[in-house]
Design an enzyme around this catalytic site. Structure first.
Site, short mmCIF file in Angstrom:
data_model
loop_
_atom_site.label_atom_id
_atom_site.label_comp_id
_atom_site.label_asym_id
_atom_site.label_seq_id
_atom_site.Cartn_x
_atom_site.Cartn_y
_atom_site.Cartn_z
N GLU A 94 0.80 -1.22 0.00
CA GLU A 94 0.00 0.00 0.00
C GLU A 94 0.84 1.27 0.00
OE1 GLU A 94 -2.48 -0.69 3.40
OE2 GLU A 94 -4.03 -1.71 2.22
N GLU A 125 7.37 -21.45 8.06
CA GLU A 125 7.57 -20.57 9.21
C GLU A 125 8.63 -21.11 10.16
OE1 GLU A 125 4.83 -21.37 12.95
OE2 GLU A 125 3.64 -20.63 11.28
#
Length: 311
Positions: A94, A125
Site C-alpha cells: 500500500e 515458518e
C-alpha cells in the site's frame, strides 16, 4: 533459531504463551446466540488500542530510527509467516500508491513466498534458513531496516530474519504480542503488544492480528510523514494511478491551495501530474521546472521548499 523438534517440548512452550492461553469462561461460546458472540468479539477488539497505546514510546523510537535510515536511501523490509507475514506484505504493497514510494523501497517478505499469501506453505515458518535466503536475495545494506513480525514472538522465520539482518549491521525491529519474547531479544527495538488470550484459543489472526496491523500502520505512515511524504494531513505524494486517485489528487491540491479548478488543472499539467509540485507551483507562483528543482534540493519536503521559495 530452529524450531522445537520435540512435540512435547513445543506443546509446553505454546502453553506458556499469552497468545495461546485457554479461556475456560468461553468454553461454550458455540452455544451462544450469534449476536452475543458478536458482542464478545467486539468487546475483545476494543481492548487492542489500549494495548498499542502502552507501547507508543517504543513505536516512536522505532519510527525515528527507520526514518533516519530511509532518508539515506535505505529500505523498510517486513518479514513474517502466516498472518503476520500477510500483514507485512499488505502494508508494503500500500505504500507505492499512498506515498509514491518505489516498489523496492518498502518490501514485504512472507515465509513460503507469494504462494503463502493465499495458502499454507508447510514448514516455511519453521525455517530460519529460508529467512536468511530471502534477505540475501535483497542484498541488504546498513541503511535498511528489517521488521520481524510474529504474534508468538517465537517464529523461527521472523527471528532468523532479524538475527541475520542484525549480524549485517542492519537496523532490526521485533513486533510481537507476548512479553519477553525471543524476537524482542534478537532485535534492536522490541515492540510487544500484549493483547492477551484470543477469543478462539491460539487464533492470532484476531486481536494479535489487529494489533500488528495498527502498529504497521504507524511504522509506515509516521515514517512517511517524517520523510516529507505529507503536507499536514494531506497525502501530497499520492500516485494517481486510477480515476479515484486522480480525483483525490485534484482535491488534495484544492485543499492545500484553495485554487479553482482551472488553476489546479494548469498546475498539475505543468507538474506532470505530481501533486506536491503542483501545490508548490500554486502557493509560490512558480513554473514547473523551478518547483521541481526546489523540491529536489529540499529532499522532497514541501514545507522546506516553500520556505526556500519565499526567501
Amino acid at each position: 533459531m530452529t524450531s522445537t523438534s520435540n512435540p512435547r517440548d513445543l506443546r509446553a512452550e505454546l502453553e506458556n504463551l499469552t497468545t495461546e492461553a485457554f479461556r475456560p469462561e468461553l468454553a461454550e461460546i458455540d452455544r451462544l446466540p450469534t449476536l452475543d458472540i458478536a458482542r464478545l468479539m467486539n468487546g475483545e477488539d476494543a481492548t487492542v488500542p489500549a494495548a498499542v497505546a502502552s507501547c507508543l514510546p517504543q513505536i516512536a523510537a522505532a519510527v525515528d530510527a527507520i526514518a533516519e535510515r530511509m532518508a539515506q536511501g535505505g529500505r523498510l523490509i517486513y518479514a513474517g509467516a502466516g498472518t503476520a507475514g500477510r500483514l507485512g506484505v499488505l502494508d508494503a504493497s500500500e505504500c507505492p500508491p499512498t506515498f509514491n514510494t518505489a516498489p523496492a523501497q518498502v518490501v514485504g517478505l512472507i515465509a513460503g513466498g507469494s504462494e503463502a499469501m493465499v495458502t499454507s506453505v508447510e514448514g516455511a515458518e519453521d525455517s530460519a534458513d529460508l529467512a536468511r535466503a530471502d534477505l540475501d536475495a535483497l542484498a541488504l545494506t546498513p541503511a535498511d531496516t528489517v521488521v520481524g513480525i510474529s504474534a508468538s514472538g517465537r517464529t523461527p522465520y521472523a527471528i532468523g530474519a532479524v538475527e541475520h539482518a542484525r549480524a549485517r549491521g542492519v537496523l532490526t525491529i521485533g513486533l510481537s504480542c507476548n512479553p519477553d519474547s525471543a524476537l524482542t531479544a534478537a532485535a534492536h527495538h522490541g515492540i510487544e503488544i500484549v493483547v492477551g488470550p484470543e477469543l478462539l484459543t491460539g487464533s492470532t489472526r484476531l486481536k494479535a492480528g489487529t494489533a500488528q496491523k495498527l502498529v504497521l500502520n504507524m511504522l509506515s505512515t509516521i515514517t512517511m510523514i517524517r520523510l516529507g511524504k505529507t503536507y499536514g494531513n494531506l497525502m501530497v505524494d499520492v500516485r494517481a494511478s486510477n480515476d479515484k486517485l486522480r480525483a483525490r489528487s485534484r482535491r488534495i491540491v484544492a485543499l492545500a491551495t484553495g485554487a479553482d479548478d482551472a488553476a489546479i488543472e494548469r498546475a498539475l499539467t505543468e507538474a506532470g501530474g505530481e501533486v506536491k509540485t503542483a501545490i508548490l507551483i500554486l502557493l509560490a507562483d512558480l513554473d514547473g521546472p523551478t518547483a521541481t528543482g526546489l523540491l529536489s534540493r529540499a529532499d522532497g519536503h514541501l514545507r522546506a521548499a516553500l520556505r526556500a521559495a519565499r526567501g
